[in-house]
Scaffold this motif. Structure first.
Motif, PDB file in Angstrom:
ATOM      1  N   GLN A  96     -10.461  42.744  56.853  1.00 59.43           N
ATOM      2  CA  GLN A  96     -11.562  42.131  55.926  1.00 59.43           C
ATOM      3  C   GLN A  96     -11.055  41.697  54.513  1.00 59.43           C
ATOM      4  O   GLN A  96     -11.872  41.002  53.936  1.00 59.43           O
ATOM      5  N   SER A 144     -18.282  44.411  55.653  1.00 59.39           N
ATOM      6  CA  SER A 144     -18.540  44.773  57.118  1.00 59.39           C
ATOM      7  C   SER A 144     -19.613  44.185  57.792  1.00 59.39           C
ATOM      8  O   SER A 144     -19.578  44.291  58.961  1.00 59.39           O
ATOM      9  N   VAL A 164     -15.322  48.437  62.698  1.00 55.87           N
ATOM     10  CA  VAL A 164     -15.921  47.776  61.355  1.00 55.87           C
ATOM     11  C   VAL A 164     -17.619  48.167  61.278  1.00 55.87           C
ATOM     12  O   VAL A 164     -18.161  47.735  62.390  1.00 55.87           O
ATOM     13  N   GLU A 170     -19.895  53.286  54.875  1.00 57.21           N
ATOM     14  CA  GLU A 170     -18.983  52.163  55.455  1.00 57.21           C
ATOM     15  C   GLU A 170     -17.675  52.255  55.964  1.00 57.21           C
ATOM     16  O   GLU A 170     -17.095  53.169  55.187  1.00 57.21           O
ATOM     17  N   GLY A 224     -13.987  50.550  57.919  1.00 61.10           N
ATOM     18  CA  GLY A 224     -13.365  49.227  58.419  1.00 61.10           C
ATOM     19  C   GLY A 224     -11.900  49.251  58.112  1.00 61.10           C
ATOM     20  O   GLY A 224     -11.167  50.099  57.745  1.00 61.10           O
TER      21      GLY A 224
END
Length: 1023
Positions: free
Chosen positions: A166, A217, A668, A689, A691
């Motif tokens: 990311q 995400s 993710v 979250e 990821g």
């Protein structure tokens, strides 16, 4: 502040229209804002001036003229914790006059763009003037002219995403600069040709100061994604002038226009550059060849403790530079440029010095060279003409542009390469018959090899669509386009497009596209097919792409199935071997959509993907991917919100060796939960979250700024006269704050797993129990948690636990707060609160980790004995632990305790006094340092009408054991000395009239040596 986009419309800031009772400084105009001018001086620092202005104005200057203005002017120092190493100007000025509803005059920071001119499109930021007007009624003429100084450079980069990564991804400069400052709001981000939106809850976020972009995400990044980013970044090389304009005439069926773009550097007015005669001669000899625009960077410099300096070592095999702080030698200040692995003579040394130190390792054994890239002054001019004639249900038209582009104004060499031209003709017409509608379209383009494209002409995916390295490769292009769109009852369509592209004597490409779609009952089907065949002197390619999806609509949603593929093979003509960038993949999927109400929404998709890559000079099966995507709004009511997003990809490698080496599996996703309970007496907010991404290998250094405008101080603890990173600390007093910290980031990024957890809980027990009990109503409870972590990826797919600790952690920011509040009432003067705070922070910088852990307890109680007399008692306990991998001086464990009773007495409504005494004890648990402090403080405050005065005096006696001339000793003593210390201050605020205020501040301290005096005066006008 983002630049203001207006696009020929009158803008009104409603906030400025708020009426105020104070006298209007600007007559009948509505205004809001302030102007501040101040000066600071003292006997332990130089004098410094502060100035700022934030002003918004709107209103009518006359019956036909209205004004809108937004002015911001700050003399801020260098941006801290960024890459900026020179003073940046943060002024933002925008003024607009609207004249008779047909003319607009703008001044200040302008956002200039042209999307109507086909070959001369541009997007620029400038500081100057712009005038727009129009004439006529039935037949109209439009005029738009602008001129000013361009303080930015436009650039576009394109790269392929990294599987499951990311970001952050670095944005670079036009000349390969690794460290740039991006202008806020100037970027446009495309993924596979689709424009993304900025925001933490959208697609991406940008750190403009460091020039890095990170995808959220909500927008997972895959290897097959092609990312295109255009942006403006600050350019301080030369004064650059920009003049743009357009004159356009429109009739009922005929439209024509002429536009111009003139952008030029002043080679005799460099800004941040210092070009010697030798440097200028290098540019003269370089012509238009950027590879020849390098010059030796070493210059003789006087010794300065704030600089990294080198001595010149004479060697039979070639002289080289070596770091030195020996004042008796001839020293040099040297700039190093990154060229790549084994393309340079120097490498970055791992030292504790304040700044980057480079070490000579031999010819072509390092990554850097002791040279600097000389930016050349440039000139770009584009003149364009366009015309259109409207037909019945169609039109025909033409565009012609001429360019004059000189990339080096110092040199007349290669001047014949500067001029170029481009032209096109186009047309389309729609035919109808009963339920059928057909639109044939044609277009022919010719672009001369020397034509200069300002931004881009075609779609962002054009170069990929035709297997080209760039949109335009400085070769003469001829392109013919034909398409035929068929539509039936607006339910079905079939569109065929044919593209022929010729790059003279080098490349020929023939591309066929077919788009189709139809609706039949509850079924909706659409798809596309594309075939590209190219012949070139370098390599031939074939590129096949296709995608189809069919959905069946139901009462509560739809089911869908589909698939897509890409098959792109490239073969070198001279060897017959396949290019390793050739690839092939196929994907099939099934999905379910649910949208039966405003409460519940769901998109679930499962897909299987097969990837082939070149091995043994043929396409072979590389891996298979099983993917699952779930995006849902599970619950949405007035009291509850629950959203979830998860994207999981599992890789199956056909080669066991690759399976052992690669770890591309990733997850993710995020969960958002909001809950209100017990009549809103309890509120819970949660966000989780996780990821994958990458962390930059951060390096930072401290640089000196104007006295009093910094954050850090330097103390030469080891007495060697050289600044080491562990000798910088946050300054306790303004006169000591002479340094700020900036990143000098390397070009290396580390693959990482990331997670983040945010929690907030608010509790009101009286509301929960629906009680009128007066005692219960006085209580409130809060809990908040913020945890953000990054780990080396290695062989792990993800790290779920937001509190996990291991040796692979490279970033940690965990903050926890729990509090209980007991509020006073009119009948009871008792109040109190308890807070528990835990902070755990770890930063990876300068090739090492440093972690700081602090746990604190606060217990405070207060009581109004009478209406004039109040008593407070404040208590705190702290446990502070700091650990550094490379600095032993920064390893310590402290236990601190403080108790502080305080009495406040109000003599009258305008005067009150405070008296407090504090006992503090600080003990180093892993050393001998020990401190007992007695603090006696008195304060007197007087307020009357337009005047406010506050005076403070503190007597502090520090009984200290151990080494006070150390980082630990300084922190325990809070910047004071062992023994007796006195601190005092006097603050005066005087309202001169309804909108002008004068602030005068004086501070002093004495620690047994000389007395330090600091004074400041500030004048503020508020509108």
């Amino acid at each position: 502040m983002d630049f203001i986009r207006t696009q020929n419309r009158i803008v009104v800031d409603e906030a400025v229209l708020v009426k105020t009772d104070r006298q209007k400084f600007l007559g009948d105009l509505n205004s809001k804002g302030s102007i501040i001018r101040g000066v600071t001086f003292g006997n332990n620092q130089g004098s410094s001036v502060q100035s700022s202005m934030d002003l918004q104005i709107t209103g009518k200057l006359s019956q036909d003229v209205s004004i809108l203005a937004s002015i911001s002017d700050h003399n801020l120092p260098i941006q801290a914790d960024g890459y900026t190493q020179t003073l940046e100007e943060f002024d933002k000025i925008y003024m607009q006059l609207n004249i008779k509803d047909r003319s607009i005059l703008r001044a200040g920071h302008l956002d200039l763009e042209d999307n109507r001119t086909y070959f001369g499109r541009y997007q620029r930021r400038s500081m100057g003037l712009q005038y727009q007007t129009n004439f006529g009624k039935a037949n109209k003429t439009f005029l738009d002219v602008a001129g000013g100084v361009a303080r930015s450079e436009f650039h576009r980069i394109r790269f392929q995403g990294i599987e499951g990564n990311q970001g952050p991804y670095r944005l670079t400069g036009k000349n390969g600069e690794n460290f740039i400052t991006v202008i806020s709001g100037s970027e446009q981000v495309y993924i596979d040709g689709i424009l993304m939106k900025r925001g933490e809850n959208l697609d991406y976020v940008v750190n403009y100061n460091t020039g890095e972009i990170t995808f959220t995400s909500f927008r997972p990044i895959f290897r097959q994604n092609f990312i295109t980013i255009s942006y403006n970044y600050t350019n301080r090389n030369y004064s650059r002038y920009l003049f743009t304009g357009e004159i356009r005439h429109e009739r009922e069926r005929f439209r024509t226009g002429f536009s111009w773009f003139l952008e030029q550097d002043s080679k005799n007015a460099p800004l941040a550059l210092n070009l010697s005669e030798a440097d200028q001669q290098v540019l003269v000899n370089a012509g238009n060849n950027p590879d020849l625009m390098f010059a030796p960077s070493g210059t003789v410099a006087e010794y300065d403790v704030n600089k990294i300096l080198y001595r010149l070592v004479n060697d039979p095999n070639g002289d080289y530079y070596e770091f030195s702080a020996d004042q008796s030698l001839t020293l040099y200040q040297v700039a190093f440029t990154y060229f790549g692995n084994q393309l340079g003579d120097y490498t970055l040394a791992q030292t504790t010095n304040n700044g980057r130190v480079f070490q000579y390792v031999g010819p072509n054994q390092g990554e850097y060279r002791a040279v600097r890239k000389l930016p050349s002054p440039q000139k770009a001019q584009v003149f364009s003409y366009n015309a259109e004639y409207l037909l019945n249900d169609g039109k025909i038209g033409t565009d012609v542009s001429f360019s004059n582009y000189d990339i080096n104004l110092f040199s007349s060499k290669d001047a014949k390469q500067n001029l170029g031209y481009a032209a096109r003709i186009f047309g389309h017409k729609t035919f109808t018959h009963q339920n059928w509608k057909g639109t044939p379209t044609f277009e022919y383009q010719h672009i001369n090899s020397q034509f200069h494209i300002l931004d881009r002409i075609n779609d962002v995916e054009f170069s990929r669509d035709f297997n080209l390295a760039n949109e335009f490769n400085n070769r003469t292009q001829n392109r013919f386009i034909f398409s035929f769109l068929n539509q039936w009852k607006n339910l079905s369509y079939l569109n065929y497009r044919m593209n022929f592209l010729d790059e003279q004597d080098f490349y020929k490409g023939f591309k066929n596209d077919l788009d189709f779609g139809w609706i039949s009952g509850k079924f909706n089907t659409k798809g596309n097919f594309s075939y590209l065949d190219t012949k070139a002197t370098f390599q031939d390619t074939k590129f096949i792409r296709s995608a189809v999806i069919s959905e069946r609509q139901g009462e509560k949603g739809s089911w869908g199935v589909g698939g897509s593929l890409e098959h792109n093979v490239k073969k070198f003509n001279d060897t017959g071997l396949f290019d390793v960038t050739s690839f092939s993949w196929k994907e099939v999927f099934a999905q379910k959509r649910i949208g039966d109400s405003a409460r519940t929404k769901l998109l679930a998709k499962v897909y299987f993907r097969d990837n082939d890559s070149i091995r043994n000079n043929q396409l072979e099966d590389q891996n298979h991917i099983l993917g699952l995507t779930v995006e849902s709004q599970i619950i949405k009511t007035e009291r509850t919100t629950l959203n979830a997003l998860v994207h999981y990809r599992k890789f199956y490698y056909q080669n066991e060796d690759l399976l052992a080496q690669l770890n591309n599996d990733f997850v993710v996703g995020n969960i958002l939960y909001n809950q209100q309970l017990f009549n809103n007496g309890m509120r819970l907010q949660a966000f989780y979250e996780l990821g994958n991404g990458q962390e930059a290998q951060r390096e930072f250094q401290y640089i000196k700024v104007t006295d009093g405008q910094g954050v850090y101080k330097w103390t030469d603890y080891n007495g060697d006269g050289v600044q080491q990173l562990d000798e910088f600390e946050i300054a306790e007093y303004a006169d000591l704050a002479q340094y700020i910290r900036i990143y000098t980031n390397s070009v290396n990024y580390i693959p990482s797993n990331k997670n983040k957890l945010q929690l907030a809980l608010f509790v009101n027990p009286a509301v929960i129990l629906n009680s009128d009990n007066a005692f219960l109503k006085r209580w409130n409870f809060n809990i908040s948690l913020n945890s953000q972590n990054s780990f080396y990826k290695e062989d792990r797919v993800l790290v779920l636990n937001p509190f996990e600790k291991n040796e692979n952690q490279i970033l940690k920011n965990q903050n926890f707060l729990a509090s209980a509040q007991f509020n006073p009432t009119d009948k009871s003067g008792w109040n109190g609160n308890y807070r528990f705070i835990a902070n755990d922070n770890l930063v990876n910088a300068n090739f090492s980790n440093e972690e700081r852990n602090q746990k604190s307890h606060f217990l405070n109680a207060g009581y109004w004995i009478t209406k004039s007399l109040r008593f407070d008692w404040e208590n705190s306990l702290h446990r502070i632990e700091n650990a550094s991998q490379i600095f032993d001086t920064r390893d310590f464990l402290l236990n601190n305790f403080e108790t502080k009773p305080k009495a406040t007495y109000k003599f009258s409504e305008s005067m009150q006094a405070e008296l407090s005494t504090a006992l503090r004890q600080k003990k180093r648990m892993d050393g001998e340092e020990f401190l007992k402090t007695f603090d006696l403080t008195g304060a007197l405050q007087w307020e009357r009408k337009k005047t406010s005065i506050r005076a403070n005096f503190s007597f502090i006696n520090n009984n200290f054991m151990g080494n006070n001339f150390s980082i630990v000793g300084n922190q325990m003593l809070d910047g004071l000395k062992p023994g007796k210390n006195q601190l005092w201050s006097l603050f005066l605020q005087q309202a001169i009239n309804s909108f002008i205020t004068l602030n005068v501040n004086y501070e002093g301290r004495n620690s047994g040596e000389r007395t330090i005096h600091i004074g400041s005066m500030q004048l503020k006008a508020s509108f």
